[in-house]
Design a protein around this motif. Structure first.
Motif, PDB file in Angstrom:
ATOM      1  N   ILE A 195      30.400  12.525  13.939  1.00  0.00           N
ATOM      2  CA  ILE A 195      29.268  12.238  14.825  1.00  0.00           C
ATOM      3  C   ILE A 195      28.203  13.319  14.677  1.00  0.00           C
ATOM      4  CG2 ILE A 195      28.554  12.013  17.234  1.00  0.00           C
ATOM      5  CD1 ILE A 195      31.344  10.873  17.813  1.00  0.00           C
ATOM      6  N   ARG A 196      28.652  14.568  14.598  1.00  0.00           N
ATOM      7  CA  ARG A 196      27.707  15.680  14.438  1.00  0.00           C
ATOM      8  C   ARG A 196      26.894  15.519  13.160  1.00  0.00           C
ATOM      9  NH1 ARG A 196      31.042  20.140  13.185  1.00  0.00           N
ATOM     10  NH2 ARG A 196      30.743  19.323  11.082  1.00  0.00           N
ATOM     11  N   ASP A 197      27.556  15.137  12.065  1.00  0.00           N
ATOM     12  CA  ASP A 197      26.851  14.954  10.802  1.00  0.00           C
ATOM     13  C   ASP A 197      25.838  13.814  10.896  1.00  0.00           C
ATOM     14  OD1 ASP A 197      28.340  17.014   9.775  1.00  0.00           O
ATOM     15  OD2 ASP A 197      29.782  15.721   8.724  1.00  0.00           O
ATOM     16  N   GLU A 198      26.204  12.749  11.636  1.00  0.00           N
ATOM     17  CA  GLU A 198      25.273  11.627  11.809  1.00  0.00           C
ATOM     18  C   GLU A 198      24.078  12.042  12.670  1.00  0.00           C
ATOM     19  OE1 GLU A 198      25.219   7.008  13.502  1.00  0.00           O
ATOM     20  OE2 GLU A 198      27.138   8.017  13.079  1.00  0.00           O
ATOM     21  N   LEU A 199      24.344  12.781  13.727  1.00  0.00           N
ATOM     22  CA  LEU A 199      23.252  13.240  14.583  1.00  0.00           C
ATOM     23  C   LEU A 199      22.306  14.176  13.835  1.00  0.00           C
ATOM     24  CD1 LEU A 199      25.197  14.035  17.897  1.00  0.00           C
ATOM     25  CD2 LEU A 199      23.582  12.164  17.530  1.00  0.00           C
ATOM     26  N   ALA A 200      22.850  14.941  12.900  1.00  0.00           N
ATOM     27  CA  ALA A 200      22.045  15.920  12.167  1.00  0.00           C
ATOM     28  C   ALA A 200      20.944  15.257  11.339  1.00  0.00           C
ATOM     29  CB  ALA A 200      22.939  16.768  11.278  1.00  0.00           C
ATOM     30  N   GLU A 201      21.055  13.945  11.102  1.00  0.00           N
ATOM     31  CA  GLU A 201      20.006  13.243  10.382  1.00  0.00           C
ATOM     32  C   GLU A 201      18.747  13.090  11.230  1.00  0.00           C
ATOM     33  OE1 GLU A 201      21.639   9.558   9.144  1.00  0.00           O
ATOM     34  OE2 GLU A 201      23.284  10.459   7.982  1.00  0.00           O
ATOM     35  N   ARG A 202      18.900  13.157  12.568  1.00  0.00           N
ATOM     36  CA  ARG A 202      17.750  12.971  13.454  1.00  0.00           C
ATOM     37  C   ARG A 202      17.545  14.145  14.401  1.00  0.00           C
ATOM     38  NH1 ARG A 202      17.160   6.673  15.014  1.00  0.00           N
ATOM     39  NH2 ARG A 202      15.228   7.589  15.815  1.00  0.00           N
ATOM     40  N   MET A 203      18.420  15.148  14.316  1.00  0.00           N
ATOM     41  CA  MET A 203      18.318  16.306  15.185  1.00  0.00           C
ATOM     42  C   MET A 203      18.424  17.576  14.349  1.00  0.00           C
ATOM     43  SD  MET A 203      20.741  15.118  18.402  1.00  0.00           S
ATOM     44  CE  MET A 203      20.183  16.472  19.453  1.00  0.00           C
ATOM     45  N   ASP A 204      18.032  18.703  14.935  1.00  0.00           N
ATOM     46  CA  ASP A 204      18.107  19.996  14.268  1.00  0.00           C
ATOM     47  C   ASP A 204      19.233  20.819  14.870  1.00  0.00           C
ATOM     48  OD1 ASP A 204      15.852  19.454  12.673  1.00  0.00           O
ATOM     49  OD2 ASP A 204      14.513  20.092  14.298  1.00  0.00           O
ATOM     50  N   GLN A 205      19.784  21.703  14.069  1.00  0.00           N
ATOM     51  CA  GLN A 205      20.784  22.620  14.599  1.00  0.00           C
ATOM     52  C   GLN A 205      20.103  23.612  15.519  1.00  0.00           C
ATOM     53  OE1 GLN A 205      23.787  24.012  11.869  1.00  0.00           O
ATOM     54  NE2 GLN A 205      23.800  26.040  12.796  1.00  0.00           N
ATOM     55  N   ASP A 206      20.708  23.855  16.677  1.00  0.00           N
ATOM     56  CA  ASP A 206      20.183  24.854  17.597  1.00  0.00           C
ATOM     57  C   ASP A 206      20.090  26.186  16.864  1.00  0.00           C
ATOM     58  OD1 ASP A 206      19.945  26.912  19.580  1.00  0.00           O
ATOM     59  OD2 ASP A 206      20.740  25.547  21.082  1.00  0.00           O
ATOM     60  N   PRO A 207      18.911  26.842  16.894  1.00  0.00           N
ATOM     61  CA  PRO A 207      18.776  28.109  16.162  1.00  0.00           C
ATOM     62  C   PRO A 207      19.735  29.185  16.638  1.00  0.00           C
ATOM     63  CG  PRO A 207      16.882  27.707  17.615  1.00  0.00           C
ATOM     64  CD  PRO A 207      17.655  26.441  17.544  1.00  0.00           C
ATOM     65  N   HIS A 208      20.264  29.041  17.856  1.00  0.00           N
ATOM     66  CA  HIS A 208      21.229  30.012  18.373  1.00  0.00           C
ATOM     67  C   HIS A 208      22.667  29.626  18.047  1.00  0.00           C
ATOM     68  CE1 HIS A 208      17.973  31.947  20.544  1.00  0.00           C
ATOM     69  NE2 HIS A 208      17.650  30.778  21.088  1.00  0.00           N
ATOM     70  N   SER A 209      22.854  28.499  17.337  1.00  0.00           N
ATOM     71  CA  SER A 209      24.194  28.005  17.032  1.00  0.00           C
ATOM     72  C   SER A 209      24.485  28.195  15.550  1.00  0.00           C
ATOM     73  CB  SER A 209      24.317  26.523  17.415  1.00  0.00           C
ATOM     74  OG  SER A 209      25.597  26.017  17.085  1.00  0.00           O
ATOM     75  N   PRO A 210      25.258  29.221  15.170  1.00  0.00           N
ATOM     76  CA  PRO A 210      25.578  29.435  13.757  1.00  0.00           C
ATOM     77  C   PRO A 210      26.567  28.393  13.257  1.00  0.00           C
ATOM     78  CG  PRO A 210      26.812  30.966  15.123  1.00  0.00           C
ATOM     79  CD  PRO A 210      25.894  30.217  16.045  1.00  0.00           C
ATOM     80  N   VAL A 211      26.809  28.379  11.951  1.00  0.00           N
ATOM     81  CA  VAL A 211      27.799  27.482  11.374  1.00  0.00           C
ATOM     82  C   VAL A 211      29.164  27.790  11.992  1.00  0.00           C
ATOM     83  CG1 VAL A 211      28.971  26.801   9.261  1.00  0.00           C
ATOM     84  CG2 VAL A 211      26.517  27.273   9.217  1.00  0.00           C
TER      85      VAL A 211
END
Length: 277
Positions: free
Chosen positions: A25-41
């Motif tokens: 789900i996270r990978d699918e959301l990443a197509e339309r959303m950005d990673q929070d700049p405060h959230s590292p890998v």
């Protein structure tokens, strides 16, 4: 002194999702959303110390579903290894008014936060922060609030872009806690899982309404809304209230190293030793 006070209102929708499905789900959301700049890998740690009355007033308000209810907590972002009295933490009042979640918090050094919440002493603050600081002090004194439970988890966060700038989706895994050793810096503290480690909590947070494409995603994946509180889970897991949940020792499920991550994902369906009280 500049104000360190922050407040916001939002709607929150929660889903209980297996960790391997959450990754998809996270990978699918990443197509339309950005990673929070405060959230590292791999995400970041979130640790919260909750205060409650000896009669667990805040716990029972949640269980009874009161339209207006509050919780007081001290929250630390990141690992606990290097926590000192100078580490920044948030003293936060989280309250629910009907369906709206409201949060008000102030950032303080950890030692000062404990002085306010544990020692019940008025701390230095600006004029804009006065009402909030006074409210915290009034709560801890009037309700005799005491440290009651600590919760911790690993969080990954995505934020909306363009028309969805108010959208935030988080994935919380390895949800655990303890009912003692309430200092964040306690080196020998033992945590226990309050949700099985193969499950994560997905939370959709919006200012007004959920984007239609998010609604479509949850329907397509057959996700069901749940009412889950990490604080309630901790209270029940440690037998502080007469309800039954999971008991899984964190030491039995160590966090995987980067090299172990592929094997970890493929083994999510392995049986767990979960004792129910």
């Amino acid at each position: 002194m500049a104000s360190r006070l922050h407040a916001f209102n939002r709607f929150e929708l929660k889903y209980l999702v297996p960790v391997d499905q959450a990754a998809q789900i996270r990978d699918e959301l990443a197509e339309r959303m950005d990673q929070d700049p405060h959230s590292p890998v791999g995400g970041y740690g979130v640790w919260s110390l909750y205060y409650d009355s000896p009669q667990l007033r805040f716990y029972w308000e949640k269980i009874e579903g009161l339209k207006f209810r509050r919780k007081l907590r001290i929250r630390h972002y990141g690992d606990l290894d290097s926590v000192t009295d100078e580490s920044p933490v948030c003293v936060e009042i989280k309250q629910r008014v009907n369906r709206v979640t409201q949060k008000r918090r102030i950032t303080l050094p950890y030692g000062v936060a404990r002085q306010l919440c544990d020692s019940r002493e008025l701390v230095e603050h600006s004029a804009k922060e006065s009402a909030f600081v006074q409210e915290v002090l009034e709560l801890v004194i009037r309700l005799n609030l005491q440290p009651t439970a600590i919760t911790g988890y690993q969080r990954e966060a995505l934020v909306g872009r363009d028309a969805d700038t108010g959208l935030r989706v988080t994935f919380d895994r390895r949800i655990r806690g303890r009912d003692r050793d309430f200092h964040f810096g306690t080196a020998t503290a033992e945590n226990r899982f309050t949700l099985p480690p193969h499950l994560s909590v997905m939370e959709i947070k919006v200012n007004e309404r959920t984007p239609h494409w998010i609604t479509d995603l949850t329907a397509r994946r057959n996700l069901s809304l749940i009412r889950v509180s990490k604080y309630v889970q901790s209270i029940e897991a440690f037998g502080l209230a007469p309800r039954s949940v999971f008991h899984v020792n964190e030491a039995n499920h160590p966090s995987p190293t980067r090299e172990q991550m592929p094997q970890q994902r493929s083994a999510q369906d392995a049986p767990l030793e979960i004792g129910a009280q």
